[in-house]
Design a protein around this motif. Structure first.
Motif, short mmCIF file in Angstrom:
data_model
loop_
_atom_site.label_atom_id
_atom_site.label_comp_id
_atom_site.label_asym_id
_atom_site.label_seq_id
_atom_site.Cartn_x
_atom_site.Cartn_y
_atom_site.Cartn_z
N GLN A 1 35.97 -50.35 72.78
CA GLN A 1 36.29 -50.62 71.38
C GLN A 1 35.85 -49.44 70.50
O GLN A 1 35.29 -49.62 69.42
CB GLN A 1 35.63 -51.92 70.92
CG GLN A 1 36.11 -53.15 71.67
CD GLN A 1 35.51 -54.45 71.16
OE1 GLN A 1 34.39 -54.48 70.66
NE2 GLN A 1 36.26 -55.53 71.27
N SER A 2 36.12 -48.24 71.01
CA SER A 2 35.66 -47.04 70.32
C SER A 2 36.58 -46.61 69.18
O SER A 2 36.19 -45.84 68.32
CB SER A 2 35.55 -45.88 71.32
OG SER A 2 36.84 -45.46 71.77
N GLY A 3 37.83 -47.08 69.22
CA GLY A 3 38.80 -46.65 68.21
C GLY A 3 39.44 -45.32 68.53
O GLY A 3 40.17 -44.77 67.69
N ALA A 4 39.21 -44.79 69.73
CA ALA A 4 39.78 -43.49 70.10
C ALA A 4 41.29 -43.56 70.20
O ALA A 4 41.87 -44.59 70.57
CB ALA A 4 39.19 -43.03 71.43
N VAL A 5 41.93 -42.44 69.88
CA VAL A 5 43.37 -42.27 70.03
C VAL A 5 43.59 -41.11 71.00
O VAL A 5 42.99 -40.04 70.83
CB VAL A 5 44.06 -41.97 68.69
CG1 VAL A 5 45.54 -41.68 68.88
CG2 VAL A 5 43.84 -43.11 67.71
N ILE A 6 44.41 -41.31 72.02
CA ILE A 6 44.71 -40.28 73.02
C ILE A 6 46.20 -39.96 72.95
O ILE A 6 47.03 -40.85 73.11
CB ILE A 6 44.34 -40.74 74.44
CG1 ILE A 6 42.91 -41.25 74.52
CG2 ILE A 6 44.60 -39.62 75.45
CD1 ILE A 6 41.85 -40.22 74.29
N GLU A 7 46.54 -38.69 72.71
CA GLU A 7 47.94 -38.27 72.63
C GLU A 7 48.16 -37.04 73.50
O GLU A 7 47.25 -36.22 73.68
CB GLU A 7 48.32 -37.91 71.20
CG GLU A 7 48.32 -39.06 70.21
CD GLU A 7 48.81 -38.62 68.85
OE1 GLU A 7 49.96 -38.96 68.52
OE2 GLU A 7 48.06 -37.94 68.14
#
Length: 317
Positions: free
Chosen positions: A209-215
């Motif tokens: 639940q870190s809120g990270a976004v991976i693109e």
């Protein structure tokens, strides 16, 4: 939240929680302040550390050596021609011998399976100083540098441009997923990271639940837009020198130069590189030497974060 890393390996950052990573960064900051104040410590007094190097090194070797000595321990360098690892003796047997003589083992080499077998059979903490797949001690130094610059990791946009499959891209993606960062890889489609690792990192972000976004993008200018930090690495890693001409042609659009930095659109953006750099290839001199470059802060932070890693797992705390 209490954190106890006593006896723990550092093989990748997959096995560390966000709290544990932050603990290591905070400990690194404290040990850095202590060193800059000229205070010699004893947190590794009586500890012997084996430093196994299949690959040559500047920062990793010097960081482990100085960090161990700073806190009263003894580092022993074991080059590829100094021991029988993988030649006359298999990894399991070498691990069991070294584990009876040393309190911790660092390994820098090619196969991730070797560092994992050292951890499996040695009975002492093992730290990955670099393999073809992962470079976790470098990521800790990178994150300390970013945290020093911006005061936080959460929500920071970190963009890696270049070979999206190499050990730095892999390791930064894992760490960013844990720490709630917006991580983007800008790479040619033929050098995109493994789909399985991207999916795993997105699941890590969800589970933590870190809120990270991976693109992952193939347009370098779109990738860097709005970045707080732009990161690159050599276009051909150790052992891939025969591919340099091919990589140069493929990765030229991903070179970090003034034009790419201008595409960020953020005045305070910084440039990072794990070093050594091949200037004129993955980065131009005018960016490497510019006011936005933090590469030597990053290099120094290898020592402080490596010291924290050892102290946390084998130190006299």
């Amino acid at each position: 939240m209490a954190v106890n890393l006593r006896g723990r390996h550092l093989l990748t950052l997959k096995h560390h929680t966000p709290y544990e990573i932050q603990f290591l960064l905070d400990l690194s900051r404290d040990l850095k302040n202590k060193k800059r104040a000229g205070i010699r410590g004893d947190l590794l007094a009586g500890k012997n550390v084996a430093l196994i190097f299949e690959k040559p090194s500047t920062r990793t070797r010097c960081a482990f050596t100085v960090a161990t000595i700073d806190e009263g321990g003894h580092p022993e360098y074991l080059g590829k021609n100094d021991i029988q690892l993988g030649h006359k003796e298999d990894v399991a047997d070498t691990a069991r011998v070294l584990g009876r003589m040393f309190d911790g083992i660092e390994f820098r080499g090619f196969k991730q399976s070797v560092v994992e077998d050292l951890a499996k059979f040695s009975g002492v903490p093992v730290w990955n100083g670099l393999t073809d797949q992962f470079h976790p001690t470098q990521v800790l130094a990178d994150f300390l540098t970013i945290q020093e610059e911006f005061g936080t990791l959460k929500g920071i946009k970190l963009v890696y441009v270049g070979d999206g499959r190499n050990n730095m891209a892999n390791s930064l993606m894992i760490g960013a997923a844990k720490m709630g960062m917006h991580f983007v890889i800008g790479s040619p489609k033929s050098l995109f990271p493994e789909d399985g690792l991207v999916a795993e990192c997105r699941k890590i972000a969800q589970d933590c639940q870190s809120g990270a976004v991976i693109e992952v993008l193939d347009d370098p200018k779109a990738a860097v837009k709005g970045a707080h930090a732009v990161y690159t690495d050599v276009w051909a890693s150790m052992g891939e020198e025969d591919k340099l001409a091919e990589r140069k042609a493929l990765l030229q659009p991903y070179q970090v130069n003034k034009e790419l930095m201008a595409a960020i659109g953020r005045e305070e953006a910084i440039f990072l590189h794990c070093l050594p750099a091949v200037k004129g290839y993955e980065v131009m001199e005018d960016v490497f030497e510019s006011r936005c470059s933090r590469v030597f802060d990053e290099a120094e932070n290898r020592m402080h974060t490596i010291k924290a890693t050892m102290v946390a797992s084998i130190g006299n705390l």
